[in-house]
Design an enzyme around this catalytic site. Structure first.
Site, PDB file in Angstrom:
ATOM      1  N   THR A  15    -101.752 -19.488  64.186  1.00 16.49           N
ATOM      2  CA  THR A  15    -100.392 -18.936  64.253  1.00 16.49           C
ATOM      3  C   THR A  15     -99.323 -20.013  64.345  1.00 16.49           C
ATOM      4  O   THR A  15     -98.246 -19.884  63.763  1.00 16.49           O
ATOM      5  CB  THR A  15    -100.278 -18.013  65.494  1.00 16.49           C
ATOM      6  OG1 THR A  15    -101.177 -16.932  65.318  1.00 16.49           O
ATOM      7  CG2 THR A  15     -98.877 -17.461  65.657  1.00 16.49           C
ATOM      8  N   ASP A  59    -106.695 -19.030  59.261  1.00 17.90           N
ATOM      9  CA  ASP A  59    -106.649 -18.171  60.427  1.00 17.90           C
ATOM     10  C   ASP A  59    -107.985 -18.446  61.130  1.00 17.90           C
ATOM     11  O   ASP A  59    -109.030 -18.502  60.478  1.00 17.90           O
ATOM     12  CB  ASP A  59    -106.572 -16.705  59.986  1.00 17.90           C
ATOM     13  CG  ASP A  59    -106.420 -15.770  61.168  1.00 17.90           C
ATOM     14  OD1 ASP A  59    -105.363 -15.151  61.283  1.00 17.90           O
ATOM     15  OD2 ASP A  59    -107.373 -15.654  61.980  1.00 17.90           O
ATOM     16  N   SER A  61    -110.086 -16.821  62.667  1.00 16.06           N
ATOM     17  CA  SER A  61    -111.207 -15.895  62.507  1.00 16.06           C
ATOM     18  C   SER A  61    -112.047 -16.264  61.281  1.00 16.06           C
ATOM     19  O   SER A  61    -113.157 -15.756  61.095  1.00 16.06           O
ATOM     20  CB  SER A  61    -110.726 -14.442  62.430  1.00 16.06           C
ATOM     21  OG  SER A  61    -109.597 -14.360  61.621  1.00 16.06           O
ATOM     22  N   GLN A 280    -122.088  -9.699  81.419  1.00 17.14           N
ATOM     23  CA  GLN A 280    -120.885  -9.124  80.790  1.00 17.14           C
ATOM     24  C   GLN A 280    -119.650  -9.362  81.647  1.00 17.14           C
ATOM     25  O   GLN A 280    -118.525  -9.237  81.178  1.00 17.14           O
ATOM     26  CB  GLN A 280    -121.054  -7.610  80.595  1.00 17.14           C
ATOM     27  CG  GLN A 280    -122.106  -7.250  79.585  1.00 17.14           C
ATOM     28  CD  GLN A 280    -122.171  -5.751  79.287  1.00 17.14           C
ATOM     29  OE1 GLN A 280    -121.319  -4.980  79.719  1.00 17.14           O
ATOM     30  NE2 GLN A 280    -123.174  -5.348  78.533  1.00 17.14           N
TER      31      GLN A 280
END
Ligand code: ASP
Length: 344
Positions: A15, A59, A61, A280
């Site tokens: 970004t 990006d 990802s 988790q």
């Protein structure tokens, strides 16, 4: 190396350097020149600052193992020329890249600081300027002996410096996007930059930087949930190519019992597969066998990942499987702290 500190910026995308596409209004990666234009302060640094940019900024990802290796190669090739390195990177997968680099850069004794932003640098309220400027400041800073304060891979974001392999991105909308839930921060930027030196990796003997980029991606992650029907993962576990599983269990390392799943996991481990048990929970650690509900995992040979983050666990698994073929050595490495990623 000259008296003035020297810092190499490696611009991978994210970004921080993005602009809005006129067609879709979505943010798309843009070149480093655009970023530089919005931070004239860079020319006021007394450091020598150079930049190498990815030909096609990403990006985050889209980051692949080959991109981690490319960052590693750039640092390795330029290691003697610079006092520190700043990697500009999208925040979405920054914690993975930071973890991967921490395993890959063996013998690192200079700062490698990843940073980025939640708003592009061209936006008035951007968080990118402060992140970039302070990351550079830290990458070039030296102590009274002329040595870098930081000799490890870190993330700098919103006034805080974190050990890279302890971080996780926890907010998609706050400027304070990262957390290090099981390890103290390494430095805080206020009027001065305050280093918490006792927490940093300082006293390792380094024989120079070596790259270890032999990743093995034959890895599966499993995140169970109450009510989950195990039949949907059995065939994935039975895939003969699979070599490692990272399982995110409940609480201290607990997992419901299901005969078919238990037998399938046991046979995976018996055939030489490596099963790593992490929690988790964001904070705290696996205590193997603390509850009866977690004992069966210990009994079939799961390794406790203690307080590893998910990101560090996945990268560590791919690193260890790539580095070692011997099953006992693989298990030994996974169960011990290698580069500050796990509390003993
Ligand atoms: N999607 C962006 C990326 O990770 C988000 C960011 O940079 O913060 O590349």
């Amino acid at each position: 190396m000259q008296d003035t500190a020297s810092v190499l910026l490696i611009y991978t995308g994210g970004t921080i350097g993005m602009i809005q596409s006129p067609d879709s209004n979505s943010y798309v990666p843009f070149n480093f020149e655009n970023l530089y234009k919005h931070v004239p302060e860079l020319s006021r640094f007394e450091y020598q600052i150079d930049c190498i940019e990815f030909e096609n900024p990403l990006d985050s990802s889209e980051m692949r193992i080959s991109d981690w290796n490319r960052i590693g190669d750039i640092i390795h090739e330029n290691y003697q020329k610079y006092d520190g390195f700043v990697v500009l990177h999208g925040s979405d997968t920054m914690a993975y890249t930071a973890s991967a680099l921490s395993f890959m850069l063996k013998g690192l004794d200079k700062p490698v600081i990843l940073t980025g932003s939640q708003l592009p640098i061209g936006v008035i309220r951007t968080d990118g300027k402060e992140n970039l400027i302070t990351a550079i400041e830290i990458a070039g800073a030296k102590d009274e002996k002329g040595e870098s304060h930081i000799k490890e891979v870190c993330i700098y974001f919103e006034y805080r410096l974190y050990r890279g392999n302890r971080t996780t991105k926890y907010s998609a909308s706050h400027f304070e996007a990262f957390e290090s839930p099981n390890f103290q921060i390494l430095a805080e930027a206020g009027v001065e930059i305050e280093y918490h030196i006792a927490s940093t990796i300082q006293d390792h003997e380094s024989e120079g930087l070596k790259l270890e980029k032999n990743w093995n991606d034959r890895v599966l992650t499993i995140r169970p949930f109450p009510g989950m029907n195990p039949k949907y993962i059995l065939s994935a576990i039975e895939n003969p190519e699979l070599e490692g599983i990272v399982m995110e269990t409940f609480g201290n390392g607990n997992m419901f019992k299901n005969e078919e799943l238990q037998n399938t996991l046991k046979s995976f481990v018996d055939k030489g597969g490596v099963l790593l048990n992490i929690t988790q929970c964001l904070n705290g650690h696996v205590t193997a066998g603390l509850y009866e509900s977690g004992l069966w995992l210990k009994e079939i040979g799961a390794i406790s990942g203690k307080d590893l983050t998910f990101e560090a666990a996945v990268c560590k698994m791919m690193y260890v499987l790539g580095k070692e073929q011997d099953i006992d050595k693989r298990k030994g490495l996974l169960g011990q702290n290698l580069v500050g990623e796990m509390s003993i």
